[in-house]
Design a protein around this motif. Sequence first.
Motif, PDB file in Angstrom:
ATOM      1  N   VAL A  88       0.845  -1.205   0.000  1.00 48.29           N
ATOM      2  CA  VAL A  88       0.000   0.000   0.000  1.00 48.29           C
ATOM      3  C   VAL A  88       0.873   1.245   0.000  1.00 48.29           C
ATOM      4  O   VAL A  88       0.623   2.204  -0.731  1.00 48.29           O
ATOM      5  N   ARG A 112       3.852   1.532  -1.159  1.00 49.64           N
ATOM      6  CA  ARG A 112       4.474   1.706  -2.484  1.00 49.64           C
ATOM      7  C   ARG A 112       3.493   2.344  -3.451  1.00 49.64           C
ATOM      8  O   ARG A 112       3.856   3.237  -4.220  1.00 49.64           O
ATOM      9  N   ALA A 113       2.252   1.863  -3.398  1.00 52.95           N
ATOM     10  CA  ALA A 113       1.238   2.452  -4.282  1.00 52.95           C
ATOM     11  C   ALA A 113       1.045   3.929  -3.956  1.00 52.95           C
ATOM     12  O   ALA A 113       0.961   4.774  -4.855  1.00 52.95           O
ATOM     13  N   ARG A 151       1.588   7.211  -6.350  1.00 47.52           N
ATOM     14  CA  ARG A 151       0.586   8.268  -6.560  1.00 47.52           C
ATOM     15  C   ARG A 151       1.212   9.638  -6.291  1.00 47.52           C
ATOM     16  O   ARG A 151       0.981  10.594  -7.011  1.00 47.52           O
ATOM     17  N   TRP A 191      14.943   1.744  -7.133  1.00 38.55           N
ATOM     18  CA  TRP A 191      13.628   2.188  -7.613  1.00 38.55           C
ATOM     19  C   TRP A 191      13.635   3.696  -7.842  1.00 38.55           C
ATOM     20  O   TRP A 191      12.929   4.209  -8.716  1.00 38.55           O
ATOM     21  N   GLU A 218       4.721   7.945 -17.178  1.00 42.05           N
ATOM     22  CA  GLU A 218       3.831   7.164 -18.059  1.00 42.05           C
ATOM     23  C   GLU A 218       2.431   7.106 -17.470  1.00 42.05           C
ATOM     24  O   GLU A 218       1.443   7.209 -18.203  1.00 42.05           O
ATOM     25  N   ILE A 219       2.361   6.923 -16.165  1.00 45.18           N
ATOM     26  CA  ILE A 219       1.036   6.855 -15.539  1.00 45.18           C
ATOM     27  C   ILE A 219       0.294   8.158 -15.793  1.00 45.18           C
ATOM     28  O   ILE A 219      -0.884   8.165 -16.164  1.00 45.18           O
ATOM     29  N   ASN A 232      -0.678   8.418 -19.510  1.00 43.11           N
ATOM     30  CA  ASN A 232      -1.734   7.446 -19.812  1.00 43.11           C
ATOM     31  C   ASN A 232      -3.083   7.924 -19.301  1.00 43.11           C
ATOM     32  O   ASN A 232      -4.104   7.757 -19.979  1.00 43.11           O
ATOM     33  N   ARG A 244      -6.457   8.515 -21.654  1.00 47.48           N
ATOM     34  CA  ARG A 244      -7.738   7.858 -21.377  1.00 47.48           C
ATOM     35  C   ARG A 244      -8.856   8.864 -21.222  1.00 47.48           C
ATOM     36  O   ARG A 244      -9.961   8.666 -21.695  1.00 47.48           O
ATOM     37  N   LYS A 281      -7.232  -4.534   2.766  1.00 50.22           N
ATOM     38  CA  LYS A 281      -6.165  -3.536   2.768  1.00 50.22           C
ATOM     39  C   LYS A 281      -6.580  -2.257   2.048  1.00 50.22           C
ATOM     40  O   LYS A 281      -5.735  -1.495   1.590  1.00 50.22           O
ATOM     41  N   ILE A 313      -7.802   1.459   1.704  1.00 49.82           N
ATOM     42  CA  ILE A 313      -7.685   2.653   2.543  1.00 49.82           C
ATOM     43  C   ILE A 313      -8.951   3.481   2.408  1.00 49.82           C
ATOM     44  O   ILE A 313      -9.487   3.634   1.313  1.00 49.82           O
ATOM     45  N   GLU A 352      -8.845  10.545  -4.620  1.00 49.54           N
ATOM     46  CA  GLU A 352      -7.452  10.134  -4.489  1.00 49.54           C
ATOM     47  C   GLU A 352      -7.356   8.733  -3.875  1.00 49.54           C
ATOM     48  O   GLU A 352      -6.583   7.893  -4.328  1.00 49.54           O
ATOM     49  N   LEU A 353      -8.163   8.484  -2.856  1.00 50.60           N
ATOM     50  CA  LEU A 353      -8.091   7.179  -2.193  1.00 50.60           C
ATOM     51  C   LEU A 353      -8.583   6.078  -3.129  1.00 50.60           C
ATOM     52  O   LEU A 353      -8.022   4.977  -3.145  1.00 50.60           O
ATOM     53  N   ALA A 406      -8.294   6.092  -6.378  1.00 50.48           N
ATOM     54  CA  ALA A 406      -7.196   5.868  -7.329  1.00 50.48           C
ATOM     55  C   ALA A 406      -6.092   5.054  -6.679  1.00 50.48           C
ATOM     56  O   ALA A 406      -5.514   4.152  -7.298  1.00 50.48           O
ATOM     57  N   LEU A 407      -5.824   5.384  -5.416  1.00 52.52           N
ATOM     58  CA  LEU A 407      -4.771   4.668  -4.693  1.00 52.52           C
ATOM     59  C   LEU A 407      -5.119   3.189  -4.561  1.00 52.52           C
ATOM     60  O   LEU A 407      -4.283   2.316  -4.813  1.00 52.52           O
ATOM     61  N   LEU A 447      -4.720   1.422  -7.878  1.00 46.85           N
ATOM     62  CA  LEU A 447      -3.302   1.239  -8.198  1.00 46.85           C
ATOM     63  C   LEU A 447      -2.714   0.128  -7.344  1.00 46.85           C
ATOM     64  O   LEU A 447      -1.942  -0.702  -7.830  1.00 46.85           O
ATOM     65  N   HIS A 448      -3.116   0.098  -6.099  1.00 49.12           N
ATOM     66  CA  HIS A 448      -2.588  -0.920  -5.204  1.00 49.12           C
ATOM     67  C   HIS A 448      -2.950  -2.316  -5.696  1.00 49.12           C
ATOM     68  O   HIS A 448      -2.123  -3.224  -5.737  1.00 49.12           O
ATOM     69  N   LEU A 491      -0.905  -3.222  -8.593  1.00 51.04           N
ATOM     70  CA  LEU A 491       0.476  -3.516  -8.194  1.00 51.04           C
ATOM     71  C   LEU A 491       0.575  -4.921  -7.610  1.00 51.04           C
ATOM     72  O   LEU A 491       1.585  -5.596  -7.782  1.00 51.04           O
ATOM     73  N   LEU A 492      -0.492  -5.344  -6.932  1.00 52.26           N
ATOM     74  CA  LEU A 492      -0.448  -6.672  -6.303  1.00 52.26           C
ATOM     75  C   LEU A 492      -0.386  -7.777  -7.348  1.00 52.26           C
ATOM     76  O   LEU A 492       0.100  -8.874  -7.078  1.00 52.26           O
ATOM     77  N   PRO A 532       7.974  -6.559  -6.664  1.00 53.22           N
ATOM     78  CA  PRO A 532       7.341  -5.648  -5.703  1.00 53.22           C
ATOM     79  C   PRO A 532       7.120  -4.253  -6.270  1.00 53.22           C
ATOM     80  O   PRO A 532       6.192  -3.576  -5.886  1.00 53.22           O
ATOM     81  N   ILE A 533       8.002  -3.811  -7.191  1.00 53.72           N
ATOM     82  CA  ILE A 533       7.828  -2.468  -7.731  1.00 53.72           C
ATOM     83  C   ILE A 533       7.494  -2.571  -9.206  1.00 53.72           C
ATOM     84  O   ILE A 533       7.867  -3.546  -9.859  1.00 53.72           O
ATOM     85  N   PRO A 534       6.754  -1.595  -9.748  1.00 50.39           N
ATOM     86  CA  PRO A 534       6.454  -1.650 -11.176  1.00 50.39           C
ATOM     87  C   PRO A 534       7.732  -1.551 -11.992  1.00 50.39           C
ATOM     88  O   PRO A 534       8.611  -0.762 -11.654  1.00 50.39           O
ATOM     89  N   PRO A 555      -1.768  -1.630 -17.891  1.00 53.07           N
ATOM     90  CA  PRO A 555      -1.418  -0.946 -16.645  1.00 53.07           C
ATOM     91  C   PRO A 555      -0.788   0.400 -16.949  1.00 53.07           C
ATOM     92  O   PRO A 555      -0.109   0.567 -17.964  1.00 53.07           O
ATOM     93  N   GLY A 556      -1.029   1.358 -16.063  1.00 55.32           N
ATOM     94  CA  GLY A 556      -0.616   2.738 -16.311  1.00 55.32           C
ATOM     95  C   GLY A 556       0.857   2.928 -16.566  1.00 55.32           C
ATOM     96  O   GLY A 556       1.240   3.877 -17.225  1.00 55.32           O
TER      97      GLY A 556
END
Lengths: 252, 200
Positions: free
Chosen positions: A73, A75-76, A80, A141, A151-152, A155, A159, B17, B19, B33-34, B36-37, B40-41, B44-45, B50-52, B100-101
């Motif tokens: 979470v 990381r996400a 953002r 990273w 890119e995000i 993108n 969209r 998980k 938020i 925002e939440l 979107a978060l 994205l989460h 990502l899973l 672990p990272i894009p 994916p973005g």
Amino acid sequence: MFNWIGLLMPITYIGVLVGSLATFSSLYRKRKAAKAASLAPWFGPHVPRNVYLSLLHLEPAPGQKSPAVPDSVLRAALLRRATEDIHRVLAIRSAKGALGVLVQRGSVGDDLWQRFQRAEQEIEDELRDVVIEANAFSPGWGATIFQTANEIASNAIIRKRVDDIQAQAKSETEWWEKKRATIQSEFMKELNSEGSSEGPAPSPAPQKTPVAAPIATTTVQGGSDEDTVFVEGGGPAAAGAKGSAKKKKGKK
Amino acid sequence: MEDTFIQLPLQIDPTSKAISASTSYESKPLSAELAALNTLHRSLLNLDTPIPPPPLPVNPKRSAQIQKLRESGNASFRKGNYPEAIRMYTFGIEMAVGRPGWEPSALVRDEVSALYANRAQAHMAMQNWPQAMIDAESSVEMKRVGNTKGWWRKGRCLVEMGRLEEAMVWVGKALDVEEDAELKALAKEIEKAVKKNENV
């Protein structure tokens, strides 16, 4: 000994002078700093950053093991935050040239320039901060997080644009249905006024109005050969008799 | 701002998980925002790492699938089965947009543009002009240069719907971007039609 009394006057004089200058200087500086601080920030609140930092500081619920927030979470949330930073960097960069010219010409006040420079400084610190945080999550990273965020960001823009255009489809279709109906009724009036004995020859687009299709077929069966050709030519395009020859060309 | 932030009353759902903000502090930008978060989460899973990953190289699987959908759409189009072709193109578009973005946006632009142009053609074949026009416009929006087909198709749709003024403006814009014989021919045709309308 008598010297001291004679010197008292000039020393007091210098003391008062230096003292008042110092007071003025410190007051002036304080006021200036207060003024600078009261300038409105360039950007609104950085919501993703607040979310990220709030998550970092989220206390684990009582009776639960820490950490409260899983790394994924965070990381996400960091991603953002980086995406929002990209938007801000782009806004700063595109504003800089124009603003510079305006300030040089005196078209805008010095306040604006100060606010801008502060925003620029802040965004620099912010980028550095994000890179450090990213490297803390997983080494290396920091080097790629902004590529990803860029890119995000683009993108998301793509969209949105496509969605905006596609959202017009419904109203356009409705408009066209209406227009086609009026054209068709005019077309039929013209046919009737010509005095054709075949009766109404509706010319619907076959795939759109299935109800009307059988009528067309019956007309064709009962009518003359000329009529059949006419239905094929002007019918589906339904743009009136005038355009029917041109229409045919266009379909190829 | 450097070392300060606004502490938001956030909560985390222990199982999903997800938020969320506590209800007393709900505001529109924050909830957007939440949302979107959380999206994205979740995406990502699904990753193995672990990272894009960095934007390049691209995962070839999705590209291949999109390519395949486009080809089967083209095959249906050649056979004259336009609804099927439209269906295939629509799947392709969904797939391309659903990347994916963090994958390169230039690639998304290319794919989406080509698919919309093809779908516009299929709609045109079915004389569904308004939808075809919208698709052609989307295609041009994604790729302005080197997209004569997209420009031409929207112009043609406008002509078919009798919107000659708009068609003239559109084709004029197209000719600024592209030099193309077909576009020029279309421009001439529009001029003729406008003159004819004036005479009547």
